[in-house]
Every structure is written in structure tokens, then in C-alpha cells.
Design an enzyme around this catalytic site. Sequence first.
Site, PDB file in Angstrom:
ATOM      1  N   LYS A  52       4.799  22.735 -11.860  1.00 24.12           N
ATOM      2  CA  LYS A  52       3.423  23.187 -11.327  1.00 24.12           C
ATOM      3  C   LYS A  52       2.954  22.567 -10.395  1.00 24.12           C
ATOM      4  CE  LYS A  52       2.617  24.962 -16.140  1.00 24.12           C
ATOM      5  NZ  LYS A  52       2.087  24.732 -17.410  1.00 24.12           N
ATOM      6  N   GLN A  96      -2.031  20.610 -20.568  1.00 20.35           N
ATOM      7  CA  GLN A  96      -0.862  20.887 -20.924  1.00 20.35           C
ATOM      8  C   GLN A  96      -0.702  20.660 -22.468  1.00 20.35           C
ATOM      9  OE1 GLN A  96       1.770  22.360 -18.784  1.00 20.35           O
ATOM     10  NE2 GLN A  96       2.899  22.512 -20.786  1.00 20.35           N
ATOM     11  N   ASP A 119      -5.866  28.409 -16.876  1.00 20.92           N
ATOM     12  CA  ASP A 119      -4.845  28.850 -17.732  1.00 20.92           C
ATOM     13  C   ASP A 119      -5.272  29.985 -18.617  1.00 20.92           C
ATOM     14  OD1 ASP A 119      -2.383  27.663 -17.813  1.00 20.92           O
ATOM     15  OD2 ASP A 119      -2.843  25.910 -19.111  1.00 20.92           O
TER      16      ASP A 119
END
Length: 288
Positions: A52, A96, A119
Site C-alpha cells: 500500500k 491494518q 478503509d
Amino acid sequence: MIILDGKKTSNDIKAEIAESVRGIVANGSRPPHLAAVIVGNDGASLTYVSSKVRACKRVGFDSTLINLPESTSEDELLEKVNELNNDEQIDGYIVQLPLPKHIDSQKILIAVDADKDVDGFHPTNFGKMALSLPTFISATPFGIMELLKRYDVETSGKHTVVIGRSDIVGRPISILMSQKYNPGNSTVTLAHSRTKNIEELTKHADIIISALGVPNFVKAEMVKDGAVIVDVGITRVADNSAKGYKIVGDVDYENVSKKSSYITPVPGGVGPMTIAMLLKNTLLAYKG
Ligand code: NAP
């Protein structure tokens, strides 16, 4: 059979984003900035986060990787989240998952500023997505919808069977496929581990979206001729390569692809789309 090429499509999207960033910087503004927080040293998570961050660099974003030790307490992580919420130089950030067991993930995700939640995991953003309001749609379902859109796959009036009901893939994609827009307008069945006789459902499905993480779960005899197959699964299977593993999906690609009209490969399907849509969400966060 047409391959839904996530690698190519994600490169197209990244090129579009890079073009926008060039315009932003040419006007004298700073580029968008994505931060990623990872707690601990889980190999797969570190790989995902690093890719990412690399993707950010490629489109001209600023990026910050915050790697906290496994021993980080819930309060310490909440403090970091608070710091990122208040950092005006950071437009969006991700925490994450999975987090270490001693940290309550829900508590952390709710603490993330919904306007920086690229997200799309915050309840506010999930709720807006469910109501078809503009918001950050979580990257994997967003990527699937974008792939279907760019390949002009007809979803209206079709029967879609989603396998897996996770908060980050199965459940949101089942909502999006049933939304009153295209892509969407599909009649959706959401299957999971308690579903009886999944094969009876998949055999009649026009579209199958598999997100369970069981290699070779979807076999040719479970699929009708001409079905559209979206394979979200990513499982590391040990092999003799230098890396020591290969990535496999949920679908028996070799045999299922012979019956399908469209299919995503693994790797090179949904995975790259996920990263491209995270970048897209970050650009949206930057633009406010
Ligand atoms: P998850 O949280 O691991 O949940 C798996 C889901 O599959 C659950 O709903 C579970 O049912 C269901 N399931 C498990 N075994 C089943 C079976 N034998 N029959 C029917 N349903 C079954 O799911 P996830 O986080 O969405 O991940 C799913 C897969 O997608 C994993 O391989 C993951 O690595 C991959 N993934 C890929 C991307 C990408 O970018 N391509 C992104 C995210 C995830 P219950 O709810 O009843 O337990």
C-alpha cells in the site's frame, strides 16, 4: 470467457490518480497523504501494508508507515489514532487488521475520524454505504464494483450469490450488489458456514462472489454455464518457490474458467483493485 483483469484495471486507475496528483502539485498544493498503522510483525500484514505504501509513492502521494511493537497497549494505540485524527497533514489512514488479541479492534476502528477512514470500516461510513450515501466504501468491495463497472458486466436483475459474510468483504458487497444503482440491482443471496447446501445456490447463480478463504472451494460442478465469477480469496499455500508459498483463491480457476463468462484470476484480480481503491479513497479524503 473474459478475464476481469484487476492488474490492468488497477494500473489504469492508478494512472488516473497520478494525473490528478500532478494537477494538484502543479497548482502549488501538497499531495494527498496516506498513513498506515501496523501493530506487530505479522508477515502477511507487513507485506500488504508495504505494498500500500509503495502504491502511494507510485501515484505521487506522501505516505507514512507507523510500525508499532506487538506489545503496544490499546490505550497507546488509541493515543496514536487520536494523534492521526488531529494531524492536518494526513488526509486518510488505515489501521491494518488483524490487531493483536489484547486490542479490541472495534474500539480502535470507532476511534478513527470517519472523515479520514479511507478503509470505510467506521460504522458511520458503513452505514452511509448501506444507505447509498456518498462515503468511503471499503476498498475490496469498492474494487469489485469498479471492476464490474469497467468491464460493463450486467448485474441488474441477476442472481448474485456471495459466499462469506465478513464485515470487510462479504456483507458490504452483498449490500452493494443489491443497491438500487448499477452495478447493483441484483438479487442477492449471502451464504456462510451455516448455509446448507451451498451448491444448490451457486448452481443457479448468475454471479458468484467468493470471499471465504478456502482454496478450491468453488468447483466447476457448482457453477452454471456463463456465470460471472469473482474470486476474493487469498490463501498462502506452501510450495517450492523462492518465497516458499504461492497465493491461491477460492475458485478452481482451471475448470471453472471454462464455464464462466467473466472471471477474476488470483493473483491479479481483486487484490490489486483493493489497493487502487484505497488510493482513490485517499484522494477523496484529500478533496474533502
Ligand atoms: P473472514 O473474516 O475470514 O470470513 C470468512 C467467511 O467465510 C465467514 O463468513 C465464514 O462463515 C465463511 N466461510 C468459511 N468457511 C466456509 C465454508 N466452508 N462454507 C461457507 N462459508 C464459509 O473473511 P474475509 O476477511 O472476508 O476474507 C475472506 C478471504 O478473502 C480470505 O482469503 C482473505 O484473505 C481474502 N481477502 C482478500 C482481499 C483482497 O484484496 N483480494 C481482501 C480481504 C480479504 P461464518 O461467518 O459463518 O464463520
